[in-house]
Enzyme design. Structure first.
Site, PDB file in Angstrom:
ATOM      1  N   GLU A 182       0.804  -1.229   0.000  1.00  0.00           N
ATOM      2  CA  GLU A 182       0.000   0.000   0.000  1.00  0.00           C
ATOM      3  C   GLU A 182       0.838   1.280   0.000  1.00  0.00           C
ATOM      4  O   GLU A 182       0.586   2.195   0.769  1.00  0.00           O
ATOM      5  CB  GLU A 182      -0.956  -0.012   1.206  1.00  0.00           C
ATOM      6  CG  GLU A 182      -1.865  -1.236   1.223  1.00  0.00           C
ATOM      7  CD  GLU A 182      -2.827  -1.275   2.413  1.00  0.00           C
ATOM      8  OE1 GLU A 182      -2.704  -0.423   3.315  1.00  0.00           O
ATOM      9  OE2 GLU A 182      -3.704  -2.156   2.423  1.00  0.00           O
TER      10      GLU A 182
ATOM     11  N   ASN B 167       2.281  -5.225  -3.060  1.00  0.00           N
ATOM     12  CA  ASN B 167       0.876  -5.571  -2.807  1.00  0.00           C
ATOM     13  C   ASN B 167       0.055  -4.297  -2.556  1.00  0.00           C
ATOM     14  O   ASN B 167       0.506  -3.403  -1.830  1.00  0.00           O
ATOM     15  CB  ASN B 167       0.844  -6.454  -1.540  1.00  0.00           C
ATOM     16  CG  ASN B 167      -0.481  -7.114  -1.291  1.00  0.00           C
ATOM     17  OD1 ASN B 167      -1.054  -7.748  -2.178  1.00  0.00           O
ATOM     18  ND2 ASN B 167      -0.995  -6.989  -0.065  1.00  0.00           N
TER      19      ASN B 167
ATOM     20  N   HIS C 183     -10.132  -6.373  -2.215  1.00  0.00           N
ATOM     21  CA  HIS C 183     -11.189  -6.002  -1.271  1.00  0.00           C
ATOM     22  C   HIS C 183     -12.267  -5.246  -2.050  1.00  0.00           C
ATOM     23  O   HIS C 183     -12.082  -4.083  -2.405  1.00  0.00           O
ATOM     24  CB  HIS C 183     -10.634  -5.105  -0.160  1.00  0.00           C
ATOM     25  CG  HIS C 183      -9.651  -5.795   0.732  1.00  0.00           C
ATOM     26  ND1 HIS C 183     -10.016  -6.823   1.578  1.00  0.00           N
ATOM     27  CD2 HIS C 183      -8.321  -5.615   0.911  1.00  0.00           C
ATOM     28  CE1 HIS C 183      -8.943  -7.245   2.235  1.00  0.00           C
ATOM     29  NE2 HIS C 183      -7.908  -6.525   1.851  1.00  0.00           N
TER      30      HIS C 183
ATOM     31  N   GLU D 149      -5.977 -10.840  -1.043  1.00  0.00           N
ATOM     32  CA  GLU D 149      -6.806 -10.561   0.136  1.00  0.00           C
ATOM     33  C   GLU D 149      -8.284 -10.463  -0.241  1.00  0.00           C
ATOM     34  O   GLU D 149      -9.001  -9.573   0.241  1.00  0.00           O
ATOM     35  CB  GLU D 149      -6.370  -9.248   0.800  1.00  0.00           C
ATOM     36  CG  GLU D 149      -4.899  -9.189   1.155  1.00  0.00           C
ATOM     37  CD  GLU D 149      -4.482  -7.931   1.922  1.00  0.00           C
ATOM     38  OE1 GLU D 149      -5.356  -7.199   2.435  1.00  0.00           O
ATOM     39  OE2 GLU D 149      -3.270  -7.685   1.997  1.00  0.00           O
TER      40      GLU D 149
ATOM     41  N   ASP E 179     -12.049 -10.290  -0.514  1.00  0.00           N
ATOM     42  CA  ASP E 179     -13.327 -10.381   0.186  1.00  0.00           C
ATOM     43  C   ASP E 179     -14.284  -9.395  -0.471  1.00  0.00           C
ATOM     44  O   ASP E 179     -13.848  -8.444  -1.127  1.00  0.00           O
ATOM     45  CB  ASP E 179     -13.240 -10.222   1.715  1.00  0.00           C
ATOM     46  CG  ASP E 179     -12.640  -8.923   2.202  1.00  0.00           C
ATOM     47  OD1 ASP E 179     -12.442  -8.003   1.388  1.00  0.00           O
ATOM     48  OD2 ASP E 179     -12.362  -8.812   3.406  1.00  0.00           O
TER      49      ASP E 179
HETATM   50  C1  XIL Z   1      -6.247  -6.101   8.574  1.00  0.00           C
HETATM   51  C2  XIL Z   1      -6.611  -7.267   9.493  1.00  0.00           C
HETATM   52  O1  XIL Z   1      -7.533  -8.080   8.824  1.00  0.00           O
HETATM   53  C3  XIL Z   1      -7.210  -6.754  10.777  1.00  0.00           C
HETATM   54  O2  XIL Z   1      -7.425  -7.808  11.695  1.00  0.00           O
HETATM   55  C4  XIL Z   1      -6.274  -5.700  11.408  1.00  0.00           C
HETATM   56  O3  XIL Z   1      -6.902  -5.160  12.535  1.00  0.00           O
HETATM   57  C5  XIL Z   1      -5.970  -4.605  10.395  1.00  0.00           C
HETATM   58  O4  XIL Z   1      -5.422  -5.174   9.227  1.00  0.00           O
HETATM   59  N1  XIL Z   1      -4.902  -4.647   3.853  1.00  0.00           N
HETATM   60  C6  XIL Z   1      -3.887  -5.418   4.377  1.00  0.00           C
HETATM   61  C7  XIL Z   1      -4.135  -6.251   5.571  1.00  0.00           C
HETATM   62  O5  XIL Z   1      -2.807  -5.512   3.756  1.00  0.00           O
HETATM   63  O6  XIL Z   1      -2.983  -6.419   6.369  1.00  0.00           O
HETATM   64  C8  XIL Z   1      -5.260  -5.694   6.415  1.00  0.00           C
HETATM   65  O7  XIL Z   1      -5.534  -6.616   7.462  1.00  0.00           O
HETATM   66  C9  XIL Z   1      -6.483  -5.446   5.557  1.00  0.00           C
HETATM   67  C10 XIL Z   1      -6.175  -4.447   4.465  1.00  0.00           C
END
Ligand code: XIL
Length: 361
Positions: free
Chosen positions: A166, A207, A243, A272, A274
């Protein structure tokens, strides 16, 4: 759901020889008409793809259903939190890899690979780091040491590392973080070089989110990795977090976007996935969600070197969404009682009978 594609997948599935029944979930899920009930990891293996999940290590310790599905459905795992800096180096120079080591051992016992997450990020940093008054030189040395020690600790046991996470804003400019402010943009290349020195065989990823489709942010990531490759910086892959939220409409053009990274000779991965929604959930929203997951997987399967597809948790019982996006939820493949949702079925169907472009994986 794109009906012709689903119909094709189902038609293929119906004509396969009898397939072993597998535990899709404690609620006793059947594959549905025409869809063989094989676990995702078996179906993905046929497509030379690793399918993964982020793992909540407390749930893994305490919840037998969670443990069974983590081991049974997935062929790669990502620690959701326990490889982050605030966990692994809570005091300067004192490392605590215990929780991460337990997950890596679990993965080994279950024939799973590990995505290491994450080495350089602006979030979940320990307070000694963010509130210490370090000079730029000191901070550079702190980052160098953290990367070297962490990657060495897991050397040979982590398949892919999210080295930098990020680093960009949505408009394609570099994010204002402690790293950019103190070290300048060169911290990105340095991080990859240091990680490579510590474990030359690990695949090193950049990422990010909102980069799945073409736009200023994914253009910026593209320009970055192209330049890094041209300069000989050891970057191996690009991770698209995935996401999504159905209220924004589902993205288009993801496969074409993944393809341009592929053409640079890079591995790609969905890291990641969802697909959240405004609560309460209903059948229509769950169908749209299923299509969101399917589109993400489809983009990966169409991409020659898309090596893994990881969901950010698999059950609504444990999800970062409700606490991060108030009023939203139900983002995962299984509901809170481990019943597979339409999204799970969509991934099963999508993985069934897909011919991938040659030399994937
Ligand atoms: C999130 C986790 O799911 C949570 O439990 C934590 O509180 C915050 O981080 N992008 C990422 C992940 O790269 O590391 C994040 O994970 C979600 C967004």
């Amino acid at each position: 759901m794109s009906l012709p594609r689903l119909a094709a997948a189902v038609a293929t599935a119906c004509c396969l020889a009898v397939l072993p029944l597998a535990t899709a979930g404690p609620a006793g899920a059947s594959g549905g008409p025409g869809v063989p009930d094989r676990p995702l990891r078996q179906l993905a293996a046929d497509d030379r793809l690793r399918i993964g999940t982020a793992v909540d290590t407390s749930a893994l310790a305490d919840d037998a259903d969670y443990r069974r599905l983590t081991g049974g459905q997935f062929s790669t795992v990502t620690p959701e939190n326990v490889m982050k800096w605030e966990v692994t180096e809570p005091r300067q120079g004192e490392y605590d890899y215990a929780a991460a080591d337990r997950l890596v051992d679990f993965a080994h016992r279950h024939g799973q690979k590990v995505r290491g997450h994450v080495l350089v990020w602006h979030n979940q940093l320990p307070s000694w780091l963010t509130s210490g008054n370090f000079t730029a030189d000191q901070l550079r040395e702190i980052l160098h040491r953290h990367i070297t020690d962490t990657v060495r600790h897991f050397k040979g046991r982590v398949w892919q590392w999210d080295v930098v996470n990020e680093a960009f804003n949505d408009d394609g400019t570099l994010r204002d973080s402690i790293w950019l402010r103190e070290l300048g943009p060169g911290y990105i290349a340095d991080a990859f070089r240091w990680a490579h020195e510590a474990d030359p065989r690990a695949l090193l990823f950049y990422n990010d989110y909102n980069t799945e489709w073409t736009g200023p942010k994914s253009d910026a990531v593209y320009d970055l990795v192209r330049r890094l490759r041209a300069e000989g910086v050891p970057v191996d892959g690009v991770g698209f977090q995935g996401h999504l939220g159905i209220q924004y409409g589902l993205p288009t053009g993801m496969a074409a976007n993944f393809a341009r990274f592929d053409r640079l000779g890079l591995a790609t991965a969905v890291t990641e996935a969802d697909v959240r929604m405004e609560m309460p959930a209903d059948a229509e929203k769950l169908a749209t969600q299923a299509e969101g997951y399917r589109l993400l997987l489809d983009a990966c399967l169409r991409t020659r070197h898309c090596v893994s597809f990881t969901v950010w948790g698999f059950t609504d019982k444990y999800s970062w969404v409700p606490s991060t996006f108030p009023g939203e939820g139900a983002a995962n493949l299984y509901d809170e009682d481990y019943r597979p949702k339409p999204a799970y079925r969509a991934l099963q169907a999508e993985l069934t009978g897909r011919a991938r472009p040659a030399s994937a994986g």
